[in-house]
Scaffold this active site. Structure first.
Site, PDB file in Angstrom:
ATOM      1  N   LEU A  62       0.888  -1.168   0.000  1.00  0.00           N
ATOM      2  CA  LEU A  62       0.000   0.000   0.000  1.00  0.00           C
ATOM      3  C   LEU A  62       0.922   1.213   0.000  1.00  0.00           C
ATOM      4  CD1 LEU A  62      -2.701  -0.887   2.710  1.00  0.00           C
ATOM      5  CD2 LEU A  62      -2.961  -0.984   0.230  1.00  0.00           C
ATOM      6  N   ASP A  63       0.507   2.272  -0.660  1.00  0.00           N
ATOM      7  CA  ASP A  63       1.319   3.489  -0.676  1.00  0.00           C
ATOM      8  C   ASP A  63       1.463   4.050   0.744  1.00  0.00           C
ATOM      9  OD1 ASP A  63       1.387   3.314  -3.428  1.00  0.00           O
ATOM     10  OD2 ASP A  63      -0.303   4.686  -3.706  1.00  0.00           O
ATOM     11  N   ILE A  64       2.447   4.901   0.922  1.00  0.00           N
ATOM     12  CA  ILE A  64       2.701   5.478   2.257  1.00  0.00           C
ATOM     13  C   ILE A  64       1.469   6.236   2.781  1.00  0.00           C
ATOM     14  CG2 ILE A  64       3.857   7.542   1.303  1.00  0.00           C
ATOM     15  CD1 ILE A  64       5.755   7.306   3.833  1.00  0.00           C
TER      16      ILE A  64
END
Ligand code: URA
Length: 231
Positions: free
Chosen positions: A101-103
């Site tokens: 998952l993106d930051i």
């Protein structure tokens, strides 16, 4: 049967050298009898292992659901940011996040040391559904929704597989995709002349994010969750 030192290493008690020290210090017992020999073999499924008087349940594979907060990286190591491994207290060796998952994305992330399950869930051939709750800057037109549902082209030449859209309001949808292209949801929404303002994964295959988990909290999967994930 398993060697005592190998078991403690796997459980995250340190290196072979570290666990040898622990064992020799006399805090480890098997079936109530103190064991000071690191090469002792025991039946990890039936014998009772205790360390410092605490019952230790040995499990080869561990499965954890985390509600990932923003600012945390989906990796096992990062020089700069906190990682998803820093969010959990289980010390089992070899845990890693299944997918990324993106930051700035929140929500469901599965952590395990079971490479086979991870492979099955991530394999493009298996088309595992991933559902996201998405807040957007501009409402999606009917045409955009139809495009997403047929298979939208992102960045000019990358064709996405058909996805499902559930409109919750002008500014919020649920989007279900079966692939895991880089920044896929954000790029799909950009291709619709809108932008993601908030992103949260709510399910992966049969696994649903437990709404009771606050951001940053985690728990082990239940047997039912695990069984349905493995089908
Ligand atoms: N799609 C994205 O754009 N970001 C994520 O974190 C997950 C899916």
């Amino acid at each position: 049967m398993m060697r005592l030192d190998k078991c403690l290493c796997h459980l995250g008690y340190g290196t072979r050298k570290d666990v040898k020290k622990i064992i020799r210090s006399g805090v480890v017992s098997i079936n109530g009898i103190v064991c000071k020999k690191e090469d002792t073999k025991f039946d990890e499924e039936n014998d009772q292992l205790m360390i410092d008087g605490i019952d230790i349940i040995y499990q080869k594979f561990v499965y954890i659901m985390l509600n990932k907060p923003q600012g945390v990286i989906s990796a096992t190591e990062d020089g700069l940011h906190e990682t998803v491994l820093n969010c959990i207290q289980d010390t089992t060796k070899g845990l890693f996040p299944v997918g990324r998952l993106d930051i700035d994305t929140e929500g469901l992330i599965l952590l395990t040391n079971d490479g086979q399950l991870a492979h099955d869930l991530l394999s493009p051939k298996k088309h595992v559904d991933k559902t996201y709750y998405v807040e957007i800057s501009e409402p999606l037109s009917k045409e955009s929704i139809e495009l997403i549902e047929k298979g939208i082209t992102i960045d000019g030449d990358e064709l996405c597989k058909p996805a499902k859209v559930k409109v919750l309001s002008d500014m919020a949808i649920e989007l279900t995709i079966t692939e895991g292209k880089f920044h896929q949801v954000k790029r799909m929404i950009l291709a619709c002349q809108s932008e993601v303002t908030y992103l949260k994964r709510i399910s992966m295959g049969s696994l649903q994010l437990d709404e009771e988990l606050e951001l940053g909290q985690w728990r082990y999967l239940t047997n039912d969750e695990l069984e349905s994930l493995m089908q």
